[in-house]
Each structure stands twice: as C-alpha cells, then as structure tokens.
Design a protein around this motif. Sequence first.
Motif, PDB file in Angstrom:
ATOM      1  N   SER A 205       0.764  -1.076   0.019  1.00 57.60           N
ATOM      2  CA  SER A 205      -0.243  -0.192  -0.423  1.00 57.60           C
ATOM      3  C   SER A 205       0.733   1.294  -0.072  1.00 57.60           C
ATOM      4  N   GLU A 206       1.790   1.475   0.787  1.00 64.70           N
ATOM      5  CA  GLU A 206       3.008   2.166   0.435  1.00 64.70           C
ATOM      6  C   GLU A 206       3.951   2.534  -0.703  1.00 64.70           C
ATOM      7  N   GLY A 207       4.139   1.517  -0.848  1.00 59.83           N
ATOM      8  CA  GLY A 207       4.989   1.205  -2.649  1.00 59.83           C
ATOM      9  C   GLY A 207       4.395   2.381  -3.421  1.00 59.83           C
ATOM     10  N   LEU A 208       3.256   2.302  -2.804  1.00 58.30           N
ATOM     11  CA  LEU A 208       2.131   3.389  -4.305  1.00 58.30           C
ATOM     12  C   LEU A 208       3.169   4.166  -4.339  1.00 58.30           C
ATOM     13  N   GLU A 209       4.199   5.037  -3.220  1.00 53.76           N
ATOM     14  CA  GLU A 209       4.535   6.584  -3.304  1.00 53.76           C
ATOM     15  C   GLU A 209       5.940   6.310  -4.737  1.00 53.76           C
ATOM     16  N   CYS A 210       6.268   5.193  -5.264  1.00 52.75           N
ATOM     17  CA  CYS A 210       6.755   5.281  -6.179  1.00 52.75           C
ATOM     18  C   CYS A 210       6.776   6.091  -7.423  1.00 52.75           C
ATOM     19  N   VAL A 211       4.939   6.341  -8.032  1.00 48.96           N
ATOM     20  CA  VAL A 211       4.715   7.173  -8.962  1.00 48.96           C
ATOM     21  C   VAL A 211       5.931   8.488  -8.542  1.00 48.96           C
ATOM     22  N   MET A 212       6.240   9.164  -7.325  1.00 45.96           N
ATOM     23  CA  MET A 212       6.710  10.173  -7.242  1.00 45.96           C
ATOM     24  C   MET A 212       8.476  10.445  -7.757  1.00 45.96           C
ATOM     25  N   TRP A 213       8.868   8.983  -7.640  1.00 49.94           N
ATOM     26  CA  TRP A 213      10.459   8.457  -8.575  1.00 49.94           C
ATOM     27  C   TRP A 213      10.127   9.404  -9.784  1.00 49.94           C
ATOM     28  N   LEU A 214       8.999   8.994 -10.775  1.00 52.34           N
ATOM     29  CA  LEU A 214       8.449   9.373 -12.057  1.00 52.34           C
ATOM     30  C   LEU A 214       8.336  10.648 -12.060  1.00 52.34           C
ATOM     31  N   VAL A 215       8.432  11.866 -11.515  1.00 55.19           N
ATOM     32  CA  VAL A 215       7.813  13.300 -11.452  1.00 55.19           C
ATOM     33  C   VAL A 215       9.923  13.639 -11.942  1.00 55.19           C
ATOM     34  N   MET A 216      10.514  13.121 -10.544  1.00 56.33           N
ATOM     35  CA  MET A 216      11.685  13.321 -11.383  1.00 56.33           C
ATOM     36  C   MET A 216      12.122  12.987 -12.738  1.00 56.33           C
ATOM     37  N   ARG A 217      12.107  11.746 -12.941  1.00 61.99           N
ATOM     38  CA  ARG A 217      13.162  10.710 -14.568  1.00 61.99           C
ATOM     39  C   ARG A 217      12.103  11.781 -15.306  1.00 61.99           C
ATOM     40  N   GLY A 218      10.809  12.484 -15.525  1.00 57.85           N
ATOM     41  CA  GLY A 218      10.208  12.955 -16.581  1.00 57.85           C
ATOM     42  C   GLY A 218      11.510  14.364 -16.361  1.00 57.85           C
ATOM     43  N   ALA A 219      12.039  14.806 -15.491  1.00 56.58           N
ATOM     44  CA  ALA A 219      12.544  15.973 -15.702  1.00 56.58           C
ATOM     45  C   ALA A 219      14.055  16.195 -15.960  1.00 56.58           C
ATOM     46  N   LEU A 220      14.173  14.667 -17.053  1.00 57.11           N
ATOM     47  CA  LEU A 220      15.268  13.969 -16.731  1.00 57.11           C
ATOM     48  C   LEU A 220      15.167  13.984 -18.616  1.00 57.11           C
ATOM     49  N   GLN A 221      15.936  13.743 -18.988  1.00 58.10           N
ATOM     50  CA  GLN A 221      16.260  12.832 -20.528  1.00 58.10           C
ATOM     51  C   GLN A 221      15.714  12.205 -20.726  1.00 58.10           C
ATOM     52  N   ALA A 222      15.280  10.790 -21.523  1.00 60.61           N
ATOM     53  CA  ALA A 222      14.922   9.788 -21.765  1.00 60.61           C
ATOM     54  C   ALA A 222      15.839   8.697 -21.856  1.00 60.61           C
ATOM     55  N   GLU A 223      17.318   9.233 -22.188  1.00 61.63           N
ATOM     56  CA  GLU A 223      19.087   8.472 -22.197  1.00 61.63           C
ATOM     57  C   GLU A 223      19.399   9.155 -21.085  1.00 61.63           C
ATOM     58  N   VAL A 224      19.753   8.439 -19.672  1.00 59.44           N
ATOM     59  CA  VAL A 224      20.375   8.846 -18.673  1.00 59.44           C
ATOM     60  C   VAL A 224      21.275   8.354 -18.625  1.00 59.44           C
TER      61      VAL A 224
END
Length: 287
Positions: free
Chosen positions: A236-255
């Motif tokens: 139930s708290e593992g759902l928090e991982c969607v917040m990492w995707l805000v960070m990932r979206g702020a970077l280029q496709a290749e990192v």
Amino acid sequence: MAKVIGGVGTSHVPAIGAAVDGGKTQEPYWKPVFDGMQAARDWIARTKPDVCIVVYNDHASCFSLALTPTFALGVAERYQPHDEGYGPRPVPVVQGAPELSWHLAESLILDEFDITVVSEMTVDHGLTVPLSVLFGQPTSWPCQVIPLCVNVIQYPPPTGRRCLKLGQAIRKAIEAYPADVRVAVIGTGGLSHQLQGERAGLINAEFDNAWLDDFVAAPEQVAQKDHLELLREAGSEGLECVMWLVMRGALQAEVDVVHRFYHVPASNTAYGLLVLEDVAPPLHTTT
C-alpha cells in the motif's frame, strides 16, 4: 538560463531521520544503509545545486483528509519542520525559492496541470529525510528547496503517467526560467513496503530491482503500471514510487546512472537510492 543538473530518487523512511538525529548512523544496523548513501552525498557536494525540487508526500501533517490536493507546490520563503507527534525534527528551517516557485506555478498551470499553490506550509519527514540523506546534518541546508507534495495517501492518487508528464513540464518550465540556476529534482518515497493490515512488513525485492531497471531504461513502460499492480506488488505504501517518475520526467530519455543502491531492511521497508544525470552530448571534433 536555468537547467536541470540531475535527479535523485530516494526512499524517505522516517527511521532514517531518527538515526541521523540520534547519532546512530554508524551503529551496525544502520551503517550499511548510510555507507550506501555516501556516493549520492559526494555527487550533491560536487554538483552544488542552487535549488532542489523535492517531490514527496505529506503524511497527514500539513494536509489532512479534509484537504488533499493532488499536486501542491510551495511558494513560500521558508518552511518549518512539522511536529509529527514527537516534536519537529532538529533540522534547519527549509529555505524556499519563491521566484522560481511562482514561475513553476505559472508555467505548470498554463500547461494545464491543476497545481495547488501553497503560500504557507510545514514539511514533514517526507521532505526532510531526503535532505538528510543528501546533506547530513548541516547547520543550514546548502541550497534552496521547492516542496512539491503529491497525494499518494487518499484515493485516487495520480497515475505514474501523469507524474512522468509533470516532470517533463517541470523541465520545460525550468529551461524557460531566465536566471542562471542549477536545479536538482528529488523524487522520494517507496520502494516496496506496507505498514498495516495482513501484509504489514511486505518487501518485494525482486519487484523493486526490476522496477529500478526499467525506471532507468524504459520510464514510459514503468509509468504504465496501474495502481492495482503497484499495490499488489509493492504494498500500500509502495505506491509512493510514482513520485520518482516526476524526477524521471525532468530528465532526458537517456540517462547515466551515477549511483544505485538498494538495501533491505531499513526499518520495515526496502530502501532504494538512484542518482541520475542526462547522457552528456558527444563532443564535436573538426577534421
């Protein structure tokens, strides 16, 4: 022009903050966790961001079920640590970046993200623990901070797809900001854990590590995972991982992966840490 210098994903386990505050980081239980953080601290010390945008969730501290914004952006000059029932953490007051915050608010709202603009707010361990992970115990935080609070407490939370798109819109806004500001985006929360119910104590290391692999190499694929899959596999708290995707979206496709660390257990959770940078453009040579 402002620029994104990189991103960090980190769990925000409250017990990590308690270990820092209580001087327990070198005790046998905690030493492997804090040793695994050192490369991230080295990176942040080397890159010296002017501003960190910290994407986190409030734990019924500043917000409650009476008012639960999906995305809340702080625009204040400073943010006091919240008293979560045992006194505020003994950490510095968080200094904001109001001019950049208002620029982000304007850009994101005009990009059709319904952002709640918050002029006064406290911040709990969801934000202060990641700062301790990266900066230790300074007398003042060495950069300004913009809190971006995401609802992952009250159903319905935003999807991974929406969080990834929000990160992309944040990068667009940062690159349109005229001042010479270096910004790091910090995505927090997760990884697998559940704090209540029959599955309390759930840790799914296999899922976590596969998720981290795909998060780096195929973020669009990770963003497609729906709430039910995340709840089933990560708790139930593992759902928090969607917040990492805000960070990932702020970077280029290749990192480039500057650092990756995973450890079980940290309190009753899995601890994950990633430091990412955009792939450097190739050097142009003349013949």
